[in-house]
Scaffold this active site. Structure first.
Site, PDB file in Angstrom:
ATOM      1  N   SER A 146       0.734  -1.202  -0.007  1.00 11.50           N
ATOM      2  CA  SER A 146      -0.016   0.052  -0.097  1.00 11.50           C
ATOM      3  C   SER A 146       0.956   1.178  -0.233  1.00 11.50           C
ATOM      4  CB  SER A 146      -0.744   0.008   1.224  1.00 11.50           C
ATOM      5  OG  SER A 146      -1.251   1.259   1.558  1.00 11.50           O
ATOM      6  N   TYR A 159      -3.104  -0.184  10.218  1.00 10.20           N
ATOM      7  CA  TYR A 159      -2.943  -0.618   8.667  1.00 10.20           C
ATOM      8  C   TYR A 159      -1.601  -0.257   7.941  1.00 10.20           C
ATOM      9  CZ  TYR A 159      -4.440  -0.739   3.667  1.00 10.20           C
ATOM     10  OH  TYR A 159      -4.643  -1.040   2.304  1.00 10.20           O
TER      11      TYR A 159
HETATM   12  P1  NAP Z   1     -11.871  -5.186  -0.161  1.00 17.11           P
HETATM   13  O1  NAP Z   1     -12.564  -4.969  -1.376  1.00 17.11           O
HETATM   14  O2  NAP Z   1     -12.016  -4.982   1.221  1.00 17.11           O
HETATM   15  O3  NAP Z   1     -11.563  -7.180  -0.636  1.00 17.11           O
HETATM   16  C1  NAP Z   1     -10.566  -7.668   0.573  1.00 17.11           C
HETATM   17  C2  NAP Z   1     -11.053  -9.124   0.386  1.00 17.11           C
HETATM   18  O4  NAP Z   1     -10.245  -9.783   1.339  1.00 17.11           O
HETATM   19  C3  NAP Z   1     -12.541  -9.344   0.692  1.00 17.11           C
HETATM   20  O5  NAP Z   1     -12.855 -10.507  -0.156  1.00 17.11           O
HETATM   21  C4  NAP Z   1     -12.614  -9.675   2.051  1.00 17.11           C
HETATM   22  O6  NAP Z   1     -13.720 -10.587   2.409  1.00 17.11           O
HETATM   23  C5  NAP Z   1     -11.171 -10.407   2.022  1.00 17.11           C
HETATM   24  N1  NAP Z   1     -10.636 -10.799   3.295  1.00 17.11           N
HETATM   25  C6  NAP Z   1     -10.795  -9.865   4.479  1.00 17.11           C
HETATM   26  N2  NAP Z   1     -10.258 -10.809   5.579  1.00 17.11           N
HETATM   27  C7  NAP Z   1     -10.048 -12.054   5.205  1.00 17.11           C
HETATM   28  C8  NAP Z   1      -9.697 -13.156   5.900  1.00 17.11           C
HETATM   29  N3  NAP Z   1      -9.201 -13.045   6.906  1.00 17.11           N
HETATM   30  N4  NAP Z   1      -9.532 -14.269   4.934  1.00 17.11           N
HETATM   31  C9  NAP Z   1      -9.718 -14.266   3.740  1.00 17.11           C
HETATM   32  N5  NAP Z   1     -10.271 -13.235   3.125  1.00 17.11           N
HETATM   33  C10 NAP Z   1     -10.367 -12.198   3.598  1.00 17.11           C
HETATM   34  O7  NAP Z   1     -10.330  -4.701  -0.591  1.00 17.11           O
HETATM   35  P2  NAP Z   1      -9.671  -4.283  -2.009  1.00 17.11           P
HETATM   36  O8  NAP Z   1      -9.705  -2.903  -2.054  1.00 17.11           O
HETATM   37  O9  NAP Z   1      -9.703  -5.261  -3.043  1.00 17.11           O
HETATM   38  O10 NAP Z   1      -7.919  -4.532  -1.207  1.00 17.11           O
HETATM   39  C11 NAP Z   1      -7.340  -5.617  -1.442  1.00 17.11           C
HETATM   40  C12 NAP Z   1      -6.090  -5.614  -0.972  1.00 17.11           C
HETATM   41  O11 NAP Z   1      -5.350  -4.375  -1.705  1.00 17.11           O
HETATM   42  C13 NAP Z   1      -5.942  -5.379   0.606  1.00 17.11           C
HETATM   43  O12 NAP Z   1      -4.914  -5.976   1.037  1.00 17.11           O
HETATM   44  C14 NAP Z   1      -5.822  -3.959   0.583  1.00 17.11           C
HETATM   45  O13 NAP Z   1      -5.151  -3.662   1.814  1.00 17.11           O
HETATM   46  C15 NAP Z   1      -5.052  -3.511  -0.600  1.00 17.11           C
HETATM   47  N6  NAP Z   1      -5.016  -2.146  -0.965  1.00 17.11           N
HETATM   48  C16 NAP Z   1      -6.211  -1.528  -1.410  1.00 17.11           C
HETATM   49  C17 NAP Z   1      -6.217  -0.249  -2.027  1.00 17.11           C
HETATM   50  C18 NAP Z   1      -7.579   0.328  -2.287  1.00 17.11           C
HETATM   51  O14 NAP Z   1      -7.318   1.410  -2.517  1.00 17.11           O
HETATM   52  N7  NAP Z   1      -8.534  -0.361  -2.510  1.00 17.11           N
HETATM   53  C19 NAP Z   1      -5.058   0.490  -1.848  1.00 17.11           C
HETATM   54  C20 NAP Z   1      -3.798  -0.150  -1.581  1.00 17.11           C
HETATM   55  C21 NAP Z   1      -3.844  -1.611  -1.062  1.00 17.11           C
HETATM   56  P3  NAP Z   1     -14.639  -9.671   3.244  1.00 17.11           P
HETATM   57  O15 NAP Z   1     -15.482  -8.954   2.164  1.00 17.11           O
HETATM   58  O16 NAP Z   1     -15.229 -10.690   4.093  1.00 17.11           O
HETATM   59  O17 NAP Z   1     -14.038  -8.592   4.267  1.00 17.11           O
HETATM   60  C1  GCO Z   2      -7.069   5.044   3.543  1.00 17.13           C
HETATM   61  C2  GCO Z   2      -7.229   4.216   2.292  1.00 17.13           C
HETATM   62  C3  GCO Z   2      -5.750   3.486   1.755  1.00 17.13           C
HETATM   63  C4  GCO Z   2      -5.965   2.689   0.639  1.00 17.13           C
HETATM   64  C5  GCO Z   2      -4.531   2.230   0.335  1.00 17.13           C
HETATM   65  C6  GCO Z   2      -3.541   3.262  -0.209  1.00 17.13           C
HETATM   66  O1  GCO Z   2      -7.962   4.833   4.407  1.00 17.13           O
HETATM   67  O2  GCO Z   2      -6.185   5.740   3.392  1.00 17.13           O
HETATM   68  O3  GCO Z   2      -8.017   2.824   2.606  1.00 17.13           O
HETATM   69  O4  GCO Z   2      -5.122   3.087   2.905  1.00 17.13           O
HETATM   70  O5  GCO Z   2      -6.886   1.677   0.872  1.00 17.13           O
HETATM   71  O6  GCO Z   2      -4.110   1.393   1.169  1.00 17.13           O
HETATM   72  O7  GCO Z   2      -2.371   2.747  -0.831  1.00 17.13           O
END
Ligand code: NAP
Ligand code: GCO
Length: 265
Positions: A146, A159
């Protein structure tokens, strides 16, 4: 150059937490490049939702109900995959949660829960797949880090601590297993339009954009939020033979946020 270097034909990829969101998009791209897709999610309803979504894309994925923080369940998943499908060539540690709570209002239990899913679980999953990758003579581990692997902000202490740790776990897996032709890299998405960030993009009662939404637009040279599709190419690159000499690297896919001071208001 041999363009087959980007192919994932005959590769088995396990993407954690991939019923939707970033994980689903990465799995879809891997399937398009020829990989066999294995995914898990935390409950049967989500797994079935994911299976339906993959089916609609013409992808025959294998789905498992598995909480990635449960080491016994993770080891059982890997054993079943190895027995029924084959050795996992590519692991994407994607499953993750965030809790946006001011640090002094966050309980130790809430802090631990985020660390458990976002940092302990990638350790558990990587530890489960590495032995067979070593025997097979290759492997790819991609940790979804992230911007908070580099930066902090209010309310995301757990986080950011987890994702900072995940960056260093990435570098350590690289260090410990590079000699076995295992590459471990991270992808650091910027702000991506998924359910996880939906609260930061909600329209205000007067119909205006959320203040945080406007902030991210001003901080991003691309002047937009990322889409999950923006992550597909980088994820394929890091899963493919084309990146066999890339190891311990965090590839930020953020539209340039980390390089930019931000537009003057
Ligand atoms: P999301 O929409 O919340 O999806 C996360 C997935 O992980 C969901 O299917 C969730 O299931 C599942 N999960 C959570 N806890 C779990 C567990 N204990 N065991 C198995 N599955 C689990 O998140 P996303 O935005 O796609 O993000 C995916 C990854 O990218 C995460 O690691 C997040 O930190 C990272 N990320 C996201 C962003 C962003 O801007 N979106 C940016 C940087 C990094 P549930 O629906 O049950 O929670
Ligand atoms: C926040 C956001 C971010 C994104 C991502 C950025 O609350 O600042 O959720 O953390 O998820 O991780 O890279």
């Amino acid at each position: 150059m041999n363009l087959n270097a980007f192919s994932l034909e005959n590769k088995i990829a396990w993407i954690t937490g991939a019923s939707y969101g970033i994980g689903f998009a990465i799995a879809e791209a891997y399937a398009d490049c020829g990989a066999t897709i294995v995914f898990n999610d935390i409950n049967e309803e989500l797994v079935n939702k994911g299976l339906k979504a993959y089916e609609e894309k013409g992808i025959k994925a294998r789905g498992f109900v598995c909480d990635v923080t449960d080491e016994k369940a993770v080891n059982e998943l890997v054993k079943t995959v190895e027995e029924e499908i084959g050795v996992i060539d590519i692991l994407v540690n994607n499953a993750g949660i965030i809790r946006r709570i001011p640090m002094t209002e966050m309980s130790a239990e809430e802090f631990r829960k985020v660390i458990d899913v976002d940092l302990n679980a990638p350790f558990i999953c990587a530890k489960a797949v590495i032995p067979s990758m070593k025997k097979k003579g290759h492997g790819k581990i991609i940790n979804i880090c992230s911007m908070m692997s580099e930066l902090g902000r209010e309310t995301v202490s757990a986080y950011a601590a987890a994702k900072g740790g995940l960056k260093m776990l990435t570098k350590n897996i690289c260090s410990e297993f590079g000699e076995f032709n295992i590459q471990c890299n991270g992808i650091g998405p910027g702000y991506i339009e998924t359910p996880q960030t939906a609260p930061l993009r909600e329209r205000q009662p007067d119909g205006s954009r959320h203040p945080f939404d406007q902030f991210i637009i001003s901080k991003t040279p691309a002047a937009r939020w990322g889409k999950t599709e923006d992550l597909q190419g980088p994820a394929v690159f890091l899963a493919s033979d084309a990146s066999d000499f890339v190891n311990g690297h965090i590839l930020y896919v953020d539209g340039g946020i980390l390089a930019y001071i931000g537009k003057q208001p």
